[in-house]
Design a protein around this motif. Structure first.
Motif, mmCIF file in Angstrom:
data_model
loop_
_atom_site.group_PDB
_atom_site.id
_atom_site.type_symbol
_atom_site.label_atom_id
_atom_site.label_comp_id
_atom_site.label_asym_id
_atom_site.label_seq_id
_atom_site.Cartn_x
_atom_site.Cartn_y
_atom_site.Cartn_z
ATOM 1 N N UNK A 139 0.834 -1.205 0.000
ATOM 2 C CA UNK A 139 0.000 0.000 0.000
ATOM 3 C C UNK A 139 0.866 1.252 0.000
ATOM 4 N N UNK A 140 0.457 2.221 -0.776
ATOM 5 C CA UNK A 140 1.154 3.496 -0.735
ATOM 6 C C UNK A 140 0.732 4.261 0.533
ATOM 7 N N UNK A 141 -0.346 3.844 1.112
ATOM 8 C CA UNK A 141 -0.921 4.372 2.373
ATOM 9 C C UNK A 141 -1.564 5.746 2.200
ATOM 10 N N UNK A 142 -0.864 6.649 1.516
ATOM 11 C CA UNK A 142 -1.415 7.965 1.174
ATOM 12 C C UNK A 142 -0.623 8.407 -0.050
ATOM 13 N N UNK A 143 -1.309 8.620 -1.167
ATOM 14 C CA UNK A 143 -0.562 8.870 -2.407
ATOM 15 C C UNK A 143 -0.054 10.304 -2.501
ATOM 16 N N UNK A 144 -0.565 11.173 -1.648
ATOM 17 C CA UNK A 144 -0.059 12.547 -1.605
ATOM 18 C C UNK A 144 1.234 12.547 -0.793
ATOM 19 N N UNK A 145 2.296 13.046 -1.399
ATOM 20 C CA UNK A 145 3.591 13.037 -0.693
ATOM 21 C C UNK A 145 3.534 13.868 0.579
ATOM 22 N N UNK A 146 2.806 14.967 0.475
ATOM 23 C CA UNK A 146 2.707 15.868 1.630
ATOM 24 C C UNK A 146 1.996 15.163 2.797
ATOM 25 N N UNK A 147 0.941 14.413 2.497
ATOM 26 C CA UNK A 147 0.240 13.677 3.557
ATOM 27 C C UNK A 147 1.096 12.504 4.044
ATOM 28 N N UNK A 148 1.739 11.812 3.110
ATOM 29 C CA UNK A 148 2.598 10.675 3.460
ATOM 30 C C UNK A 148 3.621 11.094 4.521
ATOM 31 N N UNK A 149 4.175 12.282 4.318
ATOM 32 C CA UNK A 149 5.230 12.759 5.231
ATOM 33 C C UNK A 149 4.696 13.040 6.638
ATOM 34 N N UNK A 150 3.421 13.344 6.717
ATOM 35 C CA UNK A 150 2.843 13.588 8.049
ATOM 36 C C UNK A 150 2.554 12.283 8.790
ATOM 37 N N UNK A 183 -9.362 11.750 -3.554
ATOM 38 C CA UNK A 183 -9.509 11.811 -5.010
ATOM 39 C C UNK A 183 -8.149 11.533 -5.654
ATOM 40 N N UNK A 184 -7.129 12.141 -5.088
ATOM 41 C CA UNK A 184 -5.760 11.917 -5.575
ATOM 42 C C UNK A 184 -5.401 10.427 -5.503
ATOM 43 N N UNK A 185 -5.820 9.783 -4.424
ATOM 44 C CA UNK A 185 -5.551 8.345 -4.270
ATOM 45 C C UNK A 185 -6.178 7.555 -5.408
ATOM 46 N N UNK A 186 -7.428 7.851 -5.702
ATOM 47 C CA UNK A 186 -8.124 7.108 -6.772
ATOM 48 C C UNK A 186 -7.414 7.302 -8.113
ATOM 49 N N UNK A 187 -7.010 8.538 -8.368
ATOM 50 C CA UNK A 187 -6.336 8.811 -9.641
ATOM 51 C C UNK A 187 -4.948 8.169 -9.681
ATOM 52 N N UNK A 188 -4.334 8.100 -8.526
ATOM 53 C CA UNK A 188 -3.030 7.422 -8.414
ATOM 54 C C UNK A 188 -3.150 5.955 -8.848
ATOM 55 N N UNK A 189 -4.217 5.287 -8.390
ATOM 56 C CA UNK A 189 -4.394 3.863 -8.758
ATOM 57 C C UNK A 189 -4.533 3.716 -10.277
ATOM 58 N N UNK A 190 -5.257 4.645 -10.886
ATOM 59 C CA UNK A 190 -5.443 4.533 -12.341
ATOM 60 C C UNK A 190 -4.130 4.841 -13.058
#
Ligand code: SAH
Ligand code: SF4
Length: 344
Positions: A147-158, A200-207
């Protein structure tokens, strides 16, 4: 597209029902009524990582650590084989030392032998080198969940300490593709700091990654983790449930032929969680077949099901869940991602 997805995730009441019904029809049309079983073996709760949300992070000194021995793993695999489960998953915290890599490789060959190479094997063992991924692939694993867990890098870092690299995780997803796995990823839903736009970013990341399978579920708190202090700021459990169902529906509409898991976290958040996920979007379920005495130690989050002796994941109960969702347990089949097959 972003706007539509945003609206879908925010849908409630009749609008949400309509969305979920639409997803359910698309599911039927594309992957049918079968639900594939992946017997889940929680191989070890030892982990070198320190993710802020996870109960078995290395920094949690309260966690009692274990690793199954070879016999225990093979017994669980044998159980899956004898009960015609079709596939198993080996999941664990992240461990990268040579002995462990050899141990997993040996297990894979042994599981192949005991099942006459009939059991499909998925791994979920975190970030590894290409060489390791290739060795495990050769030894018989064919699917990998990271799992990427959170595809937004900014959120991932938090959600992770600085020593964890977002880019390294992305790179691993590509390495897994290079090593010819069916690749699964996923995210947690309802995390602290997470907005609808992130989802929304997560969904687009999967595609964008053209992923073959997704395992995503609600974020659930754990008292012995750094994120626990943000519990007050979370969406209520009821809201997290609504958003999770909308995420599943939206994903099925976006990626009609992928495999989607009805996760343990969904079942832990709501007693109909796994049933609803199947009705709307999911076609995979992962019954826990870890030896019972270790289950309480694989404690990722509070209220995790299957920890006690109630055996929530008995064959009977899984059948009940799948049936209630008007679907059928597909015994004995691997249930490979049709999306992956379509690329061949
Ligand atoms: N160590 C491996 C696999 C085991 S962890 C890895 O991290 O890839 C399996 C999954 O449990 C993680 O990917 C994460 O999404 C989920 N998880 C961990 N803590 C959680 C929590 N508090 N709530 C919901 N899911 C959680
Ligand atoms: Fe380890 Fe996975 Fe938990 Fe992170 S989510 S601490 S890598 S087990």
């Amino acid at each position: 597209m972003q706007e539509i997805l945003l609206q879908q995730l925010k849908a409630r009441g009749d609008e949400a029902l309509e969305l979920r019904q639409r997803a359910s029809i698309v599911k039927q049309e594309n992957v049918g009524n079968n639900v594939y079983l992946r017997g889940l073996i929680e191989l070890s709760n030892k982990c070198k990582k320190n993710c802020y949300y996870c109960g078995i992070r290395v920094g949690n000194k309260e966690a009692h650590r274990y690793t199954l021995n070879k016999e225990e793993v093979l017994q669980s695999a044998q159980f899956a084989y004898e009960n015609n489960f079709g596939s198993i998953v080996l999941q664990a915290g992240e461990c990268v030392n040579d002995d462990y890599i050899d141990f997993v490789e040996d297990l894979l060959w042994e599981i192949g032998r005991l099942s006459d190479n009939k059991l499909g094997i998925t791994l979920s063992l975190g970030e590894q080198s290409l060489q390791t991924y290739m060795r495990w692939r050769k030894a018989g694993a064919k699917r990998y969940l990271l799992r990427i867990e959170a595809s937004s890098e900014e959120l991932y870092k938090k959600l992770h300490p600085n020593s964890h690299s977002y880019q390294a995780r992305i790179d691993c997803l590509h390495l897994l593709k290079d090593a010819d796995y069916q690749v699964g990823t996923g995210v947690m839903i309802g995390l602290p700091f997470q907005t609808y736009e992130h989802l929304v970013e997560d969904l687009l990341f999967f595609t964008k990654l053209d992923i073959d399978m997704v395992g995503m579920g609600p974020y659930l708190e754990h008292t012995q983790t750094p994120l626990y202090k943000y519990s007050e700021e979370l969406h209520s459990k009821a809201e997290r449930y609504e958003i999770s169902l909308n995420m599943l529906a939206s994903l099925r509409l976006l990626m009609p032929k992928i495999n989607i898991a009805s996760t343990t976290a969904m079942g832990s958040l709501h007693n109909k969680g796994r049933e609803d996920a199947i009705r709307i979007a999911a076609n995979v379920i992962m019954p826990n077949i870890t030896p019972i005495k270790y289950r309480e130690d694989y404690f990722l989050y509070e209220n995790k099901i299957c920890i006690d002796k109630s055996n929530e994941d008995s064959k009977q109960n899984i059948e009940k869940i799948v049936k209630a969702a008007a679907a059928v347990v597909a015994y004995g089949l691997h249930g490979d991602s049709l999306h992956f097959k379509g690329k061949a």
